[in-house]
Design an enzyme around this catalytic site. Structure first.
Site, PDB file in Angstrom:
ATOM      1  N   TYR A  32      -5.939   3.927 -11.178  1.00 38.29           N
ATOM      2  CA  TYR A  32      -7.102   3.541 -11.985  1.00 38.29           C
ATOM      3  C   TYR A  32      -6.895   3.858 -13.465  1.00 38.29           C
ATOM      4  O   TYR A  32      -7.503   3.246 -14.324  1.00 38.29           O
ATOM      5  CB  TYR A  32      -8.353   4.290 -11.512  1.00 38.29           C
ATOM      6  CG  TYR A  32      -9.099   3.629 -10.393  1.00 38.29           C
ATOM      7  CD1 TYR A  32      -8.469   3.293  -9.208  1.00 38.29           C
ATOM      8  CD2 TYR A  32     -10.456   3.359 -10.522  1.00 38.29           C
ATOM      9  CE1 TYR A  32      -9.165   2.698  -8.170  1.00 38.29           C
ATOM     10  CE2 TYR A  32     -11.164   2.772  -9.491  1.00 38.29           C
ATOM     11  CZ  TYR A  32     -10.520   2.439  -8.317  1.00 38.29           C
ATOM     12  OH  TYR A  32     -11.214   1.853  -7.307  1.00 38.29           O
ATOM     13  N   ASP A  91     -15.761   2.925   1.324  1.00 38.05           N
ATOM     14  CA  ASP A  91     -16.546   1.734   1.685  1.00 38.05           C
ATOM     15  C   ASP A  91     -16.468   1.487   3.182  1.00 38.05           C
ATOM     16  O   ASP A  91     -17.464   1.139   3.823  1.00 38.05           O
ATOM     17  CB  ASP A  91     -16.028   0.486   0.948  1.00 38.05           C
ATOM     18  CG  ASP A  91     -16.772   0.235  -0.360  1.00 38.05           C
ATOM     19  OD1 ASP A  91     -17.178   1.236  -0.997  1.00 38.05           O
ATOM     20  OD2 ASP A  91     -16.947  -0.938  -0.738  1.00 38.05           O
ATOM     21  N   LYS A 120       0.300   7.499   1.385  1.00 39.34           N
ATOM     22  CA  LYS A 120       1.232   6.456   1.834  1.00 39.34           C
ATOM     23  C   LYS A 120       2.633   6.991   1.528  1.00 39.34           C
ATOM     24  O   LYS A 120       3.415   6.382   0.774  1.00 39.34           O
ATOM     25  CB  LYS A 120       0.918   5.138   1.088  1.00 39.34           C
ATOM     26  CG  LYS A 120       1.676   3.934   1.598  1.00 39.34           C
ATOM     27  CD  LYS A 120       1.263   3.460   2.983  1.00 39.34           C
ATOM     28  CE  LYS A 120       2.161   2.333   3.446  1.00 39.34           C
ATOM     29  NZ  LYS A 120       1.930   1.973   4.874  1.00 39.34           N
ATOM     30  N   ASP A 144     -11.474   5.059  -2.756  1.00 40.04           N
ATOM     31  CA  ASP A 144     -12.411   3.963  -3.026  1.00 40.04           C
ATOM     32  C   ASP A 144     -12.530   3.077  -1.787  1.00 40.04           C
ATOM     33  O   ASP A 144     -13.624   2.761  -1.321  1.00 40.04           O
ATOM     34  CB  ASP A 144     -11.897   3.146  -4.229  1.00 40.04           C
ATOM     35  CG  ASP A 144     -12.788   1.964  -4.537  1.00 40.04           C
ATOM     36  OD1 ASP A 144     -14.019   2.137  -4.497  1.00 40.04           O
ATOM     37  OD2 ASP A 144     -12.262   0.869  -4.806  1.00 40.04           O
ATOM     38  N   ASP A 154      -2.900   3.425   6.106  1.00 43.67           N
ATOM     39  CA  ASP A 154      -3.150   2.277   6.997  1.00 43.67           C
ATOM     40  C   ASP A 154      -3.638   2.757   8.354  1.00 43.67           C
ATOM     41  O   ASP A 154      -4.594   2.210   8.934  1.00 43.67           O
ATOM     42  CB  ASP A 154      -1.905   1.373   7.117  1.00 43.67           C
ATOM     43  CG  ASP A 154      -0.616   2.137   7.373  1.00 43.67           C
ATOM     44  OD1 ASP A 154      -0.618   3.382   7.325  1.00 43.67           O
ATOM     45  OD2 ASP A 154       0.414   1.475   7.639  1.00 43.67           O
TER      46      ASP A 154
END
Ligand code: IPM
Ligand code: MN
Length: 360
Positions: free
Chosen positions: A143, A252, A192, A248, A224
């Protein structure tokens, strides 16, 4: 009388309505517990662009930094969607997080017993419910990395870069360990590391710190797999710690399995007591100004402010319990009513205020 100065960033869309609800709830709690709140509004997002040409005017940053804490509604909407990246409303969110040093983002996702029927997962999967705290790093990673356009191998190309320093990883990992310590002492760090160098450093540092928190059980999970595990067996999670972008996305996902994103508050914290509290949902321009939005996420964000910024445990409990009571009694806003008659934003706020006032 204890007095707290709170900056209000109502923003766009449903922002003003839901912030007004949270303010009314806080005023009721203040009256009951003899706490005074001074609320000062500042512009942010699309409305700030319209009125000042900038999504995050200096006056807003200064006002937030001079306040004891900040309550935010939501920013953005179709009107500003075609503006270039650096003057989009969303840019204001990144700007205020950075200016206030809000490196920690706490996003709780729990299944309310009264809302079990809203959960899209099979009944046997959520038989034991779930209560997850996502600790998202908020001022680093992709970001905030270098980005831009350049000529690449195939011509025009855009790029964003992710970097994480030891300092940034260590401080968010410590928050996560401390958070786990106060809960069920189970921390899952999500990365990851099979691909990304930043993730390998992340993983190494999380494990280096483990010896300082021997009471916390720590494990890693690839992002994942984590996305899959969240819908396969959410009750395996207690505290999750992860990078800005993974946090983020996963928050959600976690919000959806609670039934409605309209319920989830968040706290963004720095190394002092000044934080920024906001619902995790967006500005919902389609229902803006219609008194239809669910204000509970923002009201609960107010409860988080009481707890994390001011250590006003009783104030926080009053709000959380009142929301529980109102849901248990079956009151619902449109997002949870499935077309049945629903309460408006102001009506459900009145119910919550009544529950607080009556100690119900
Ligand atoms: C959030 C939002 C923001 C983010 C956007 C609007 C910049 O999605 O708070 O989750 O990605 O952090
Ligand atoms: Mn998001």
């Amino acid at each position: 009388m204890k007095t707290y100065n709170i900056a209000l960033l109502k923003g766009d869309g449903i922002g003003p309505e839901i912030v007004d609800s949270a303010v009314r709830v806080l005023e009721c709690v203040g009256k009951k517990l003899n706490i005074k709140f001074n609320f000062t509004p500042y512009l942010i997002g699309g409305i700030a662009i319209d009125e000042t040409g900038k999504p995050l005017p200096e006056e807003t940053v200064e006002g937030c930094l001079a306040s004891d804490s900040v309550l935010l509604g939501a920013v953005g909407g179709p009107k500003w969607d075609t503006l270039p990246g650096n003057i989009r409303p969303e840019k204001a969110l990144l700007g205020i997080r950075s200016a206030m040093g809000l490196f920690t983002n706490l996003r709780p996702a729990k299944l309310y017993p009264a809302l079990k029927g809203e959960c899209p997962l099979r009944e046997d999967i959520v038989a034991n419910g779930f209560d997850i705290m996502i600790v998202r790093e908020l001022t680093g990673g992709i970001y905030f990395g270098e980005r831009g356009y350049r000529e690449g191998k195939y011509g025009e190309e855009a790029y964003d870069t992710e970097s994480y320093s030891r300092m940034e990883i260590e401080r968010i990992a410590r928050v996560a360990y401390e958070t786990a310590r106060k809960r069920n002492k189970k921390l899952i760090s999500i990365d990851k590391a099979n691909v990304l160098e930043t993730s390998r450093l992340w993983r190494k540092i999380v494990h280096e710190l483990a010896s300082e928190y021997p009471d916390v059980e720590v494990a890693d999970m690839l992002v994942d797999n984590a996305a899959m595990q969240l819908v396969r067996n959410p009750s395996q999670f207690d505290v999750i710690v992860t990078s800005n972008m993974f946090g983020d996305i996963l928050s959600d996902e976690a919000s959806q399995i609670t039934g409605s994103i309209g319920m989830l508050p968040s706290a963004s914290l720095s190394d002092n007591t000044r934080g920024l509290y906001e619902p995790i949902h967006g500005s919902a321009p389609d229902i803006a100004g219609q008194n239809k939005a669910n204000p509970i996420a923002t009201i609960l964000s107010g409860a988080m402010m009481m707890l994390y910024s001011f250590n006003e445990v009783e104030a926080s409990d009053l709000i959380v319990n009142a929301v529980d009571k109102v849901l248990e009694k079956g009151y619902r806003t449109a997002d949870l009513a499935h077309g049945a008659p629903a309460l408006t934003t102001s009506e459900i706020t009145d119910k919550i205020i009544e529950a607080i006032a009556n100690n119900d």
